[in-house]
Design an enzyme around this catalytic site. Structure first.
Site, PDB file in Angstrom:
ATOM      1  CB  VAL A 116      -3.905   7.905  -1.550  1.00  0.00           C
ATOM      2  CG1 VAL A 116      -4.821   7.797  -0.325  1.00  0.00           C
ATOM      3  CG2 VAL A 116      -3.032   9.133  -1.421  1.00  0.00           C
ATOM      4  CE1 TYR A 160      -3.815   2.378   0.476  1.00  0.00           C
ATOM      5  CE2 TYR A 160      -2.252   3.528   1.883  1.00  0.00           C
ATOM      6  CZ  TYR A 160      -3.438   3.507   1.161  1.00  0.00           C
ATOM      7  OH  TYR A 160      -4.234   4.629   1.121  1.00  0.00           O
ATOM      8  CB  CYS A 161       1.974   3.414  -2.599  1.00  0.00           C
ATOM      9  SG  CYS A 161       3.060   4.830  -2.917  1.00  0.00           S
ATOM     10  CB  VAL A 162       1.510   6.951   2.080  1.00  0.00           C
ATOM     11  CG1 VAL A 162       1.283   5.940   3.180  1.00  0.00           C
ATOM     12  CG2 VAL A 162       3.019   7.171   1.874  1.00  0.00           C
TER      13      VAL A 162
END
Length: 298
Positions: free
Chosen positions: A148, A143-145
């Site tokens: 998002v 999951y990539c901030v």
């Protein structure tokens, strides 16, 4: 998405696009006038090429970024299961819950049915449950901030191209801002506003570039092996000397598995064609070979 997650996504998109716009505006405002006013033809041509290259890199960066943000990573269909019939799937689910395979069997690398206790459904190999989205994602990477979004089967290519185009644009931005800054300090050292803007642009581009280049190198190494970030950090791996089970035999084949088979033009696009999407989904949802029970539970 929840309202809070939607708000985070909007804020992050604005931050990333804001940095890109700042870099483009700064470079165009300092290098643009030189296209017509530089003393020599070579300098005018060089300024035009520099501005065009940065704008092209910025547009490709934004395109791939928005593709990574908006493309769903690929979920597991509600009715998917690795068995012949729904009745068999339900019977095997009950059996698996009553008699789960021991830990040494679960990590042996053999094909096995995988059941998500949170989603309460079967999941294919390489699919993992994402705690942020609350669902299982096909070939989940992480999951990539920054985007998002969960990075998985259908948007991993867009994510990689975002890293690549951002690296290229950042290198160009730092170089052009640095040259313009040095030129301004020599010719007009009292231009405080212009100097501050160029310095801020160079620092931001350098920070983005250094961060992204590290991720890009790591992910290209993973792509060469056909391995995900989750798989790279799993505790169990094949014994030394045993090839990675998902590798297709060569780096070229592994890169094609992510970027597609359509040649350089398709590789540079963050979007998959419908046929490419169909092939990716068909491969990710392939059913387990028969005989898993004999291999795993006997």
């Amino acid at each position: 998405l929840s309202p809070s997650l939607k708000k985070k996504k909007q804020i992050m998109v604005l931050v990333v696009l804001g940095v890109v716009v700042l870099s483009v505006v700064t470079i165009c405002s300092t290098w643009g006038p030189r296209i017509s006013k530089a003393p020599t033809t070579a300098e005018r041509l060089g300024s035009a090429v520099a501005v065009a290259a940065l704008v092209a890199g910025a547009l490709l960066c934004c395109w791939s970024y928005l593709a990574a943000v908006t493309t769903k990573p690929g979920g597991v269909p509600v009715d998917w299961h690795p068995f012949e019939t729904p009745e068999e799937a339900e019977a095997e689910r009950l059996e698996l819950e009553r008699n789960p395979p021991p830990a040494d069997r679960r990590h042996s690398g053999l094909p096995r049915p995988r059941f998500c206790k949170k989603c309460r459904r079967w999941k294919p190999e390489r699919a993992h449950h994402c705690s942020v989205s609350g669902s299982c994602v096909l070939r989940m990477d992480h999951y990539c901030v920054w985007v998002v979004n969960t990075v998985g089967l259908l948007n991993y290519k867009a994510f990689l191209l975002f890293l690549f185009y951002t690296s290229v644009a950042s290198v160009l931005g730092v170089s052009l801002a640095g040259v313009a800054l040095a030129r301004t300090l020599r010719s007009d050292p009292d231009a405080g506003g212009k100097i501050t803007l160029l310095l801020a642009t160079a620092v931001l581009d350098a920070a983005f570039g250094l961060a992204v280049l590290g991720f890009l190198g790591m992910h290209f190494g993973l792509v060469a092996k056909n391995m995900t970030t989750i798989e790279a950090y799993e505790k169990s791996h094949p014994p030394p000397g045993t090839p990675w089970p998902y590798s297709l035999g060569s780096r070229r084949a592994n890169f094609r598995a992510v970027f597609g088979q359509g040649g350089l033009r398709r590789w540079l696009s963050p979007r998959y064609s419908e046929e490419e999407r169909r092939q990716l989904l068909a491969g990710a949802l392939a059913k387990l070979p028969r005989g898993w029970r004999e291999e795993m539970l006997v």
